[in-house]
Write an enzyme that holds these catalytic residues in place. Structure first.
Site, PDB file in Angstrom:
ATOM      1  N   TYR A 296      35.074  23.818 -70.887  1.00  0.00           N
ATOM      2  CA  TYR A 296      36.517  23.864 -71.422  1.00  0.00           C
ATOM      3  C   TYR A 296      37.459  24.157 -69.925  1.00  0.00           C
ATOM      4  O   TYR A 296      36.979  25.119 -69.390  1.00  0.00           O
ATOM      5  CB  TYR A 296      36.606  24.808 -72.263  1.00  0.00           C
ATOM      6  CG  TYR A 296      38.053  24.751 -73.125  1.00  0.00           C
ATOM      7  CD1 TYR A 296      38.012  24.132 -74.344  1.00  0.00           C
ATOM      8  CD2 TYR A 296      39.185  25.410 -72.813  1.00  0.00           C
ATOM      9  CE1 TYR A 296      39.244  23.767 -74.993  1.00  0.00           C
ATOM     10  CE2 TYR A 296      40.330  25.181 -73.474  1.00  0.00           C
ATOM     11  CZ  TYR A 296      40.508  24.526 -74.620  1.00  0.00           C
ATOM     12  OH  TYR A 296      41.597  24.389 -75.541  1.00  0.00           O
ATOM     13  N   TYR A 346      44.415  16.672 -73.362  1.00  0.00           N
ATOM     14  CA  TYR A 346      44.267  18.059 -73.883  1.00  0.00           C
ATOM     15  C   TYR A 346      44.240  18.077 -75.420  1.00  0.00           C
ATOM     16  O   TYR A 346      45.299  17.712 -76.146  1.00  0.00           O
ATOM     17  CB  TYR A 346      45.358  18.954 -73.317  1.00  0.00           C
ATOM     18  CG  TYR A 346      45.505  20.315 -73.958  1.00  0.00           C
ATOM     19  CD1 TYR A 346      44.407  21.399 -73.428  1.00  0.00           C
ATOM     20  CD2 TYR A 346      46.266  20.713 -74.861  1.00  0.00           C
ATOM     21  CE1 TYR A 346      44.310  22.554 -74.049  1.00  0.00           C
ATOM     22  CE2 TYR A 346      46.324  21.819 -75.515  1.00  0.00           C
ATOM     23  CZ  TYR A 346      45.643  22.888 -75.326  1.00  0.00           C
ATOM     24  OH  TYR A 346      45.474  24.124 -75.624  1.00  0.00           O
TER      25      TYR A 346
END
Ligand SMILES: [Zn+2]
Lengths: 393, 483
Positions: A296, A346
């Site tokens: 991440y 995103y």
């Protein structure tokens, strides 16, 4: 702690996404439904067969609307995971637990938003009403002081990491360069064919020192969904299964939402350490078995911390691990081969799970040779989740 | 008249000496003490007979930065207070300034001030000063406008003729409205309003109420278990150590050190001045326990903040009540902020051998209030209205009252001599003046050692005082330290 009993009994069998854009021009609900339908089509499963849904507490599209939109006659499992970007791998974990235990047959994990054209997370929390629940009151120690955004919280950890480990802004920049190099090969990425250099990173404006603009992920409109079912059903479907070899959630001592500033040390990500321990114990794998990972990357500094928490290198040594293209294609451990959230899009980490599935299937635009077991992680600095995907054998 | 002819007329006065001007009163211990109070200078050699008697001076001395205050004419020199029949000043500078004003150069700003100290003054000294007009520049284009620099030197002597020091003073007289302003950036967004009342209000509930009540009382309270004494932050209703629900609090001193920090540039929201320095601070131990706390910082520039920097708390009464008598988020709110800790005054004077070139002085941030400005002006016997009368300051186009030069020099002297210790002898204070120091804009002093000659004990310290408008004073302090 023992091995999770659902591990190896469920698989991701379908992935589907909308296009990733800065302005989708349609509702968040439509984005969610389009992604869910695409995931079902990828698997060759009629959406009406789905009887479980799993998503984020931050998701604005309730399960009831998804159910109605997909024409699902009956839902037996619907679960939500809290703490924003920490949730993605846990949606798959809950789905895997549901199908492995017989609670549901097919579970869709989904996340969709107009995060760029609608409400931007990067704008921070200044516009939130001053309610006084214990959740809202947590912001009382930061918001009145101008510490309002995820970038402003992560920067505090990053500065201390630089101080203790001698990490530099250029080290953070190496993550951005890797992501953008990978995104440059990915036609679905927002930054397709737009690689950057370290000089570009250094020249980009400050957001919150020590974070430059190019240390921060994009803001995106889009949706991503994954279909999960049992390993037995998976064998009759269109795509090779990506088996859930392990999945985990994690919080650690003195956890806060994204501001665990009060621990003895704020260098490292102990909640990701909690995930790492479960992932290795349950999967029976070690770092040597992992040839690529999706870590991440809402902000670059925590990619370094994750490499350390999972044991790919020792604490404080991630800056050396990523040096000289260490996390780029052809390097020691190619990371975020889709371009990550800095390069592709995103979608709160859900697009990273899809990339993990592609690496297992062998269909990534930046396919890593011998990528069997793929580690995927959820948001960092928050209560989080992680996933190990692998082939069905 | 051509500019050349005008310049020639002006320059006819260069070299002219004014009449020898004598102070109306001798220097007094009371005057010195008032100055020390206003500047916050607690060096005992200025006020403590006993300590001063044992010092190298052998008795009480006046602070070096006061050289040019004692012979000032005081309030009667101000036009509104000038007694009838008192003629206008006829020293060379006054004559030249009148010529410049008649030619349209009505704007004035001080540019340089350099004090050279030959010997420290003492109570009882009666000063005289003789002015020489040293230089008038040709017409120059400056940022403020087209104008002339006028430089004077004042020689200070006692009435007995002993030379005690000199002041070099340079001002710019300019035509308002002829300045060169930087072309406006067409893409620049206006900064959001910085009124702290626009900051997000904290959510106040039963769990954190006691801490916010403390904020209102300007008291930093840290939750403390009444059973086992454990301290923790943020507050919780239960002690995770012993399980008690009986949670009280301890009061923190507000002192601590920076553990980590950030500088927030984006996004910019109302209620703040950007960039914002924010700090995660390790508070000094309470009952042997270290707790961290975070807040924004004032009085520090982004490049001056460091991990380990000592800080102390300051209170901002940020939000007026939305609902009278409310004790929750709708009531009045005060917020803690951190500023660099006030450096402590060194009691034992540094020797030159203990000082190294490049060494940095601890940062000092002064939360400047109107009282600081007015007290400084009066204690330095400067009665110009822009230093004490806000209404008149506004009328003269100033945003607010502002610090007078002598007070800035006084702070600069204190900043350096608090670091050296009491027996350092200041031989010169030289500054270039910049942005005005207005109230409510903290002034941050930083400094570093420019040169050391350990053999003769001569040390030069470069000093800068900065506020959010830019450098206020930039200069040097020349010292003699014990060898
Ligand atoms: Zn206790």
């Amino acid at each position: 702690m023992s091995k999770h009993t659902y591990a190896g009994k469920a698989a991701v069998v379908g992935i589907g996404a909308t296009e990733f854009s800065k302005n989708s021009g349609r509702s968040e609900l439509q984005l969610a439904l389009e992604a869910c339908v695409a995931a079902c089509e990828d698997a060759g499963v009629d959406p009406k067969q789905v009887n479980g849904l799993s998503t984020f507490t931050m998701e604005t599209n309730p399960e009831s609307e998804i159910m109605r939109g997909l024409g699902i006659p009956e839902l037996t499992h619907f679960s939500r995971i809290h703490f924003g970007g920490g949730a993605p791998c846990a949606t798959v974990q809950y789905a895997a637990m549901a199908v492995a235990s017989g609670v549901a047959d097919y579970v869709l994990c989904y996340r969709a938003f107009n995060e760029r054209s609608g409400r931007r997370f990067g704008a921070g929390v200044q516009d939130r009403p001053a309610g006084a629940t214990s959740e809202e009151a947590q912001f009382a120690w930061t918001s009145p002081h101008g510490i309002l955004t995820p970038a402003s919280w992560v920067a505090m950890f990053a500065r201390r990491m630089m101080h203790e480990y001698g990490v530099t802004s250029e080290d953070f920049g190496a993550v951005a360069v890797a992501d953008r190099r990978h995104a440059a090969n990915n036609p679905a990425a927002h930054f397709y064919e737009q690689p950057i250099t370290l000089a570009d990173h250094q020249a980009s404006r400050w957001i919150v020192e020590p974070l430059h603009l190019l240390d921060c992920c994009q803001e995106t409109d889009g949706g991503q969904a994954m279909l999960v079912t049992t390993i037995e059903r998976a064998r009759d479907l269109k795509q090779p299964a990506a088996v859930v070899e392990a999945a985990a959630q994690g919080m650690a001592d003195d956890q806060h939402m994204m501001r665990s500033f009060f621990r003895d040390s704020i260098v490292g990500l102990p909640e990701m350490g909690t995930c790492a321990r479960q992932i290795w114990e349950t999967s029976g794998l070690s770092t040597d078995d992992v040839k690529t990972a999706v870590l991440y990357d809402h902000f670059t500094p925590f990619v370094l911390a994750q490499l350390e928490e999972f044991g790919f290198c020792k604490p404080g040594e991630a800056k050396d691990f990523i040096a000289d293209g260490g996390i780029e294609i052809g390097g020691r451990l190619p990371v975020n081969t889709h371009g990550g959230q800095l390069g592709e899009a995103y979608i709160h980490g859900m697009n990273g799970i899809a990339e993990g599935v592609r690496q297992v299937r062998g269909t990534s635009v930046n396919q890593v040779d011998g990528a069997e077991h793929v580690l995927v992680t959820g948001g960092t600095g928050v209560p989080t989740s992680a996933l190990m995907l692998g082939p069905d054998r | 008249m051509s500019a050349d002819d005008f310049l020639a007329q002006l320059r006819a006065h260069v070299g002219a000496q004014g009449p020898r001007h004598e102070a109306r009163h001798p220097i007094t211990g009371t005057g010195i003490a008032d100055w020390c109070d206003a500047i916050g200078d607690t060096n005992p050699l200025y006020t403590d007979e006993e300590a001063a008697a044992k010092s190298r001076h052998g008795g009480i001395v006046a602070p070096p930065a006061t050289l040019d205050i004692w012979d000032r004419p005081g309030l009667p020199a101000q036009a509104r207070f000038r007694p009838q029949g008192l003629p206008a000043a006829d020293d060379p500078r006054s004559k030249v300034l009148r010529m410049l004003e008649n030619a349209g150069f009505v704007g004035v700003v001080a540019v340089n001030s350099e004090l050279e100290i030959v010997r420290y003054l003492r109570p009882g000294d009666v000063l005289t000063n003789t002015q020489t007009l040293e230089e008038i520049s040709e017409e120059k284009q400056t940022g403020l406008g087209i104008g002339h620099f006028v430089t004077t030197r004042q020689r200070y002597e006692t009435v007995d003729g002993e030379h005690v020091g000199d002041l070099l003073f340079r001002i710019l007289k300019f035509r308002p409205g002829t300045g060169k302003t930087a072309a406006a950036d067409p893409n620049a967004k206006p900064a959001p309003a910085a009124d702290p009342a626009l900051r997000p209000r904290p959510a106040i509930n039963r769990v954190n109420q006691a801490l916010f009540d403390g904020y209102r009382a300007h008291e930093l309270r840290i939750p403390k278990c009444s059973e086992c004494g454990r301290l923790f932050f943020p507050p919780l209703p239960r002690c995770s150590e012993c399980g008690s629900f009986d949670i009280g609090y301890a009061v923190a001193s507000g002192h601590g050190t920076v553990y980590s920090y950030t500088v927030v540039h984006y996004p910019q929201v109302p209620g703040f001045r950007y960039p914002i320095v924010t700090a995660l601070v390790e508070l000094e131990p309470i009952d042997g326990q270290v707790v961290r706390f975070l807040a924004d910082m004032v009085g520090v520039t982004p490049d001056a903040v460091t991990i380990g920097m000592p800080v102390e708390i300051e209170w901002l009464d940020s939000h007026p009540a939305q609902v009278e008598d409310a004790t929750d988020s709708r009531g009045p709110i005060s917020l803690p902020q951190f500023r660099p800790a006030t450096p402590t005054r060194r009691a034992q004077t540094l020797s030159a051998a203990e000082v190294s070139e490049g060494e940095r002085l601890p940062i000092w941030t002064l939360p400047l209030s109107p009282t600081h400005i007015v007290a400084g002006a009066i204690a330095t016997r400067d009665f110009q209205d822009v230093h004490h009368d806000r209404d008149l300051a506004h009328k003269k186009g100033s945003a607010d009252i502002f610090l007078n030069i002598n007070t800035s020099l006084g702070y600069m002297q204190r900043f350096v001599t608090d670091w050296t210790g009491p027996e350092a002898v200041v031989s010169a204070l030289r500054v270039r003046l910049g942005a005005p120091a207005y109230p409510y804009r903290p002034l941050t002093f930083s400094g570093s050692v420019q040169s050391v000659d350990a053999g003769i004990g001569r040390v030069v310290v470069a000093v800068q005082a900065v506020n959010d408008l830019g450098p206020h004073v930039t200069g040097t302090v020349e010292l003699e330290l014990p060898t």
